[in-house]
Design a protein around this motif. Sequence first.
Motif: not given
Lengths: 322, 330
Positions: B138-160
């Motif tokens: 799950e983490v891997a898939a979500v991280t990839k999708a966030l990176e692909d859409t320019g929401l970087v760094p992804p860790e900053e967005f997980y819990l928002r």
Amino acid sequence: MPERLLEVRNLKTYFYLESGESVKAVDGISFDVEKGEGLGLVGESGCGKTTAALSLMRLLPSAGKIVEGKILFKGDDLVKKSEDEMRRIRWKHISMVFQGSMNALNPLIKVGDQIAEAIILHEHGISKKEALNRAAELLELVGIERRRVNNYPFEFSGGMKQRTVIAMALALNPELVIADEPTTALDVIVEAQILGLMRDLKEKLNLSLIMITHDLSIVSEVCNDVAVMYAGMICEYGDLREVYKNPLHPYTAALVRAYPSARGTRRRLYSLPGFPPDLINPPSGCRFHPRCTYATDVCRKEVPDIIDVGGGHYVACHLVRG
Amino acid sequence: MGAPSDVIVKTDRLCKWFPVRRSALQYLRREGIFIKAVDDVNLDVRRGEVFALVGESGSGKTTFGKLLVKLLEPTFGTILFDGKDVSTLSKDELLEFHGKSQMIFQDPYESLNPRLTVFDLLVEPLRIQRRVKSFEEEVAAVTKALEDTGLVPPEEFYLRYPHQLSGGQRQRVAIARALVLNPKLIVADEPVSMIDVSIRAGILNLLLDLKDKFDITVVYITHDIATARHISDRVAVMYLGKLAEVGPIDDVVSEPLHPYTEALMKAVPDPDPEAKRAEVVLKGEIPTPINPPPGCRFRGRCPRAFDKCKEDVKPIEIGKDRLIYCHLYA
């Protein structure tokens, strides 16, 4: 010589939060509006456009205060007016089409009665019948048949509701109308109709307009002058043609480039990276520097002064020397 | 027309009629009253293109988009996705279909559940599709999708939560949510109309990049011809549930043939103060689509309407790859 109607000088409006912090929503802006002319106030969401407009109307929410500056309307400083005096100026001399106000019409009151209400409140001694008659004339002025005064808002389409709130703003023949995002949420065809209407009214009634928008093309349709706002300050100001053809501030240049044209050549759109800053702790120096590709050390340290580069074209950028 | 394999979605006589509440008398007379939101629409969307669907509010473009991803069932007509009729899919096939065709909605302030974090928002479709088996996946898939859409760094967005994001970021989350399933088709319904002009370009460029990178076909629904011009290959102009014109975007924009397309083009405001000002060719607004009379739907507002417009319109092929639904060209 065009007559100067409004002079805003070094206006600062801050919001004071419960935490004791202050949001510098408008931080030292100056501009003029001449009789019968239109000024576009352009910028992204959150850069202080609406706060600037509410300051002019003295309609700020209680947390907001004008801390400095002058708003000279026909030479009179509005900042010094009492609430009672302001009430006589509002609507009669300066009126406003608020953002989203077409959806704020009271659904239970007939459109005509809603327009008449403003007239009755401001013009003492006018009878209800006369006021309704005026309301019908106003609807005609904005291109709605007069018999529609007896309709309720739900019987109107979006474009007609927007026309109604414009008619309301014109109810007392004001000299200045401030329109906050008047065409957001409208379709292209209706948008063109509303912009055409505003252009006509401006000429017919010799009205001065301040158009607040994030969309440069809307300014181009109606205004002669433009003030580009960024993070509470004006970064470029001047004649619209001059500013559009020869944008000197990197932010203005980015806005112009980001705009898709339906008629020009097809290209990959330029996109401005990042977001407007937090105005509690705005960036040091030039507020645009974190997003600016040309930023140098001096931009990070010093706030640039707004300077005249000739012909009434003002720019606040360290890269531009007068 | 290209070979069948070039077409990812094909609609055949697609109709969506919404029934309107009837009075008792109408009920007794068995009169049916329908809003014909989409009426007899034949379209091909080709694999790998950005196909723009342009029209005013009320033209039926959103309904059409929803039909394409099967959020609505058609009243008549068929949709072929990859050559397969989507109305005949079994339950399992339907799940697979939904994974392949995703929709991005207009308003990112309303399309994201305010009580879910970005991570939960993105992981939900994965769980529904049973694509992930462990938390690590799950983490891997979500991280990839966030990176692909320019929401970087992804860790900053997980819990928002959505309210902690700007409009542009929200729309990127909405795109990531569609992307996380590796769809073949994305229907983007006015994805930038609620967003500032300065940020629009970023979202549109992102859609283009994703399309190229992952081989996605995009149906871009909009009322804004200007943005359609910059990102799409072909365009269909819709009016009141019917097609007006279909063709390559450059041709349609440089030489609009249908009077409605022409009016739309003239109404587009131009940022250049020296350009010709937007012109209002059309009076009034789009009429109601409740039981519209036969013939060309546009004839009531058309500046060039003539007698023949009361008859139904057949598509006319003009030039290369262009269809016009107008009697003027018969």
